[in-house]
Design a protein around this motif. Structure first.
Motif, PDB file in Angstrom:
ATOM      1  N   THR A  15       0.815  -1.218   0.000  1.00 48.25           N
ATOM      2  CA  THR A  15       0.000   0.000   0.000  1.00 48.25           C
ATOM      3  C   THR A  15       0.845   1.263   0.000  1.00 48.25           C
ATOM      4  O   THR A  15       0.321   2.366  -0.180  1.00 48.25           O
ATOM      5  CB  THR A  15      -0.922   0.004   1.221  1.00 48.25           C
ATOM      6  OG1 THR A  15      -0.140  -0.249   2.399  1.00 48.25           O
ATOM      7  CG2 THR A  15      -1.997  -1.061   1.094  1.00 48.25           C
ATOM      8  N   ASP A  70      -5.067 -10.585  -0.302  1.00 45.54           N
ATOM      9  CA  ASP A  70      -6.027  -9.691  -0.945  1.00 45.54           C
ATOM     10  C   ASP A  70      -5.288  -8.732  -1.880  1.00 45.54           C
ATOM     11  O   ASP A  70      -4.052  -8.626  -1.860  1.00 45.54           O
ATOM     12  CB  ASP A  70      -6.783  -8.884   0.113  1.00 45.54           C
ATOM     13  CG  ASP A  70      -7.569  -9.778   1.051  1.00 45.54           C
ATOM     14  OD1 ASP A  70      -8.633 -10.253   0.647  1.00 45.54           O
ATOM     15  OD2 ASP A  70      -7.106 -10.001   2.188  1.00 45.54           O
ATOM     16  N   SER A  71      -6.040  -8.000  -2.665  1.00 46.77           N
ATOM     17  CA  SER A  71      -5.448  -7.032  -3.588  1.00 46.77           C
ATOM     18  C   SER A  71      -5.098  -5.739  -2.871  1.00 46.77           C
ATOM     19  O   SER A  71      -5.629  -5.438  -1.795  1.00 46.77           O
ATOM     20  CB  SER A  71      -6.428  -6.727  -4.723  1.00 46.77           C
ATOM     21  OG  SER A  71      -7.542  -5.995  -4.219  1.00 46.77           O
ATOM     22  N   LEU A  72      -4.226  -4.957  -3.482  1.00 47.25           N
ATOM     23  CA  LEU A  72      -3.896  -3.648  -2.924  1.00 47.25           C
ATOM     24  C   LEU A  72      -5.124  -2.741  -2.900  1.00 47.25           C
ATOM     25  O   LEU A  72      -5.306  -1.967  -1.961  1.00 47.25           O
ATOM     26  CB  LEU A  72      -2.781  -2.993  -3.748  1.00 47.25           C
ATOM     27  CG  LEU A  72      -1.401  -3.656  -3.678  1.00 47.25           C
ATOM     28  CD1 LEU A  72      -0.425  -2.904  -4.572  1.00 47.25           C
ATOM     29  CD2 LEU A  72      -0.889  -3.687  -2.248  1.00 47.25           C
ATOM     30  N   GLU A  73      -5.955  -2.858  -3.914  1.00 47.59           N
ATOM     31  CA  GLU A  73      -7.172  -2.041  -3.949  1.00 47.59           C
ATOM     32  C   GLU A  73      -8.068  -2.358  -2.759  1.00 47.59           C
ATOM     33  O   GLU A  73      -8.640  -1.461  -2.127  1.00 47.59           O
ATOM     34  CB  GLU A  73      -7.927  -2.279  -5.258  1.00 47.59           C
ATOM     35  CG  GLU A  73      -7.224  -1.756  -6.508  1.00 47.59           C
ATOM     36  CD  GLU A  73      -6.082  -2.652  -6.983  1.00 47.59           C
ATOM     37  OE1 GLU A  73      -5.951  -3.800  -6.469  1.00 47.59           O
ATOM     38  OE2 GLU A  73      -5.306  -2.204  -7.845  1.00 47.59           O
ATOM     39  N   SER A  74      -8.169  -3.630  -2.435  1.00 47.32           N
ATOM     40  CA  SER A  74      -8.960  -4.042  -1.277  1.00 47.32           C
ATOM     41  C   SER A  74      -8.365  -3.480   0.004  1.00 47.32           C
ATOM     42  O   SER A  74      -9.083  -2.944   0.864  1.00 47.32           O
ATOM     43  CB  SER A  74      -9.017  -5.574  -1.205  1.00 47.32           C
ATOM     44  OG  SER A  74      -9.647  -6.003  -0.020  1.00 47.32           O
ATOM     45  N   HIS A  75      -7.041  -3.575   0.144  1.00 46.03           N
ATOM     46  CA  HIS A  75      -6.374  -3.038   1.339  1.00 46.03           C
ATOM     47  C   HIS A  75      -6.687  -1.557   1.524  1.00 46.03           C
ATOM     48  O   HIS A  75      -6.980  -1.096   2.631  1.00 46.03           O
ATOM     49  CB  HIS A  75      -4.856  -3.191   1.212  1.00 46.03           C
ATOM     50  CG  HIS A  75      -4.347  -4.591   1.339  1.00 46.03           C
ATOM     51  ND1 HIS A  75      -5.040  -5.597   1.975  1.00 46.03           N
ATOM     52  CD2 HIS A  75      -3.176  -5.147   0.921  1.00 46.03           C
ATOM     53  CE1 HIS A  75      -4.328  -6.704   1.942  1.00 46.03           C
ATOM     54  NE2 HIS A  75      -3.198  -6.459   1.305  1.00 46.03           N
ATOM     55  N   LEU A  76      -6.591  -0.793   0.436  1.00 48.08           N
ATOM     56  CA  LEU A  76      -6.735   0.657   0.539  1.00 48.08           C
ATOM     57  C   LEU A  76      -8.143   1.057   0.966  1.00 48.08           C
ATOM     58  O   LEU A  76      -8.318   2.024   1.708  1.00 48.08           O
ATOM     59  CB  LEU A  76      -6.363   1.301  -0.792  1.00 48.08           C
ATOM     60  CG  LEU A  76      -4.863   1.230  -1.147  1.00 48.08           C
ATOM     61  CD1 LEU A  76      -4.632   1.653  -2.592  1.00 48.08           C
ATOM     62  CD2 LEU A  76      -4.034   2.079  -0.191  1.00 48.08           C
ATOM     63  N   VAL A  77      -9.142   0.316   0.506  1.00 51.78           N
ATOM     64  CA  VAL A  77     -10.516   0.593   0.940  1.00 51.78           C
ATOM     65  C   VAL A  77     -10.694   0.187   2.400  1.00 51.78           C
ATOM     66  O   VAL A  77     -11.293   0.914   3.206  1.00 51.78           O
ATOM     67  CB  VAL A  77     -11.532  -0.134   0.038  1.00 51.78           C
ATOM     68  CG1 VAL A  77     -12.954   0.074   0.569  1.00 51.78           C
ATOM     69  CG2 VAL A  77     -11.428   0.364  -1.403  1.00 51.78           C
ATOM     70  N   GLY A  99       0.081  -6.765  -0.833  1.00 54.51           N
ATOM     71  CA  GLY A  99      -0.981  -7.430  -1.582  1.00 54.51           C
ATOM     72  C   GLY A  99      -0.386  -8.632  -2.298  1.00 54.51           C
ATOM     73  O   GLY A  99       0.446  -8.469  -3.192  1.00 54.51           O
ATOM     74  N   GLU A 101      -1.852 -11.467  -4.090  1.00 49.47           N
ATOM     75  CA  GLU A 101      -2.951 -12.208  -4.714  1.00 49.47           C
ATOM     76  C   GLU A 101      -2.511 -13.553  -5.281  1.00 49.47           C
ATOM     77  O   GLU A 101      -3.306 -14.489  -5.348  1.00 49.47           O
ATOM     78  CB  GLU A 101      -3.592 -11.367  -5.807  1.00 49.47           C
ATOM     79  CG  GLU A 101      -4.341 -10.151  -5.297  1.00 49.47           C
ATOM     80  CD  GLU A 101      -4.989  -9.386  -6.425  1.00 49.47           C
ATOM     81  OE1 GLU A 101      -6.165  -9.667  -6.721  1.00 49.47           O
ATOM     82  OE2 GLU A 101      -4.309  -8.509  -7.008  1.00 49.47           O
TER      83      GLU A 101
END
Length: 223
Positions: A15, A70-77, A99, A101
């Motif tokens: 992240t 998990d994905s980086l996008e998931s982490h950021l949310v 992340g 995946e």
């Protein structure tokens, strides 16, 4: 992942950008912790508490590094949820989360559960010293949250034992007496521990329990 293993110089996307582990960790200790999944209740409490205490770890020379598959996008949310629950966390989240995946890092560092080989991850704790050597490896089940006080205590014990020939007894807390390591000869006690060593008489006649105070251990212990 046996104790004493040297951690490979893996690359990871986090992240906070891409890292090369050896360069990123530098001369610091590292607390790496993997969680089973984003947007889950136990993991949210753990990562929130670690974020609240990030400065304490930093003062001990410890970098924090999260991980999940998990994905980086998931982490950021998800980070926004963590910050909403733990309002003392800085606006800029204090540590990176990997992340993974493809599960490549999880497999490489043995952060897997044999009962669920295809699961996204486990609740793992790795303490890595400045030489990139694994000093502690813990695996928790999904339903059991980690005790951050205990992890912080263990890191302090490892740092102390890395800088002085002492070991920490059961239930040790910083400031308590410690044990002189068995390989320290009596002839070296006065030099290493000028404020004294207490020998405990045992029925066996063997002088293997010797106490001293951690703050009286060799000066370099607290560099």
């Amino acid at each position: 992942m046996r104790l004493g293993t040297k951690i490979p110089n893996f690359e990871a996307y986090t992240t906070k950008g891409k890292i090369h582990f050896h360069n990123w960790s530098g001369n610091s200790w590292v607390l790496m912790f993997s969680h089973p999944a984003d947007f889950t209740p136990v993991c949210t409490t753990e990562l929130g508490r670690l974020a609240e205490r990030a400065e304490e770890f930093k003062r001990r020379g410890v970098k924090l590094l999260g991980h999940s598959c998990d994905s980086l996008e998931s982490h950021l949310v998800w980070i926004k949820d963590i910050q909403a629950k733990y309002r003392r966390i800085p606006k800029v989240f204090p540590y990176p989360i990997i992340g993974d995946e493809t599960r490549e890092i999880a497999e490489m560092l043995d952060m897997v559960d044999e009962r669920e080989p295809s699961s996204r991850g486990v609740r793992a704790v790795l303490v890595i010293d400045p030489q990139k050597i694994l000093r502690l490896f813990l695996l928790y089940p999904d339903t059991t949250g980690r005790n951050i006080d205990e992890i912080f205590r263990v890191i302090q014990a490892l740092q102390l034992s890395s800088r002085a020939p002492v070991a920490t007894p059961v239930d040790w807390q910083p400031g308590d007496e410690v044990l002189v390591c068995p390989n320290v000869p009596e002839s070296e006690e006065a030099r290493l521990f000028p404020h004294g060593v207490q020998h405990v008489a045992m029925p066996s006649g063997l002088a293997y329990i010797r106490y001293t105070s951690d703050y009286l251990a060799p000066h370099e212990c607290w560099e």
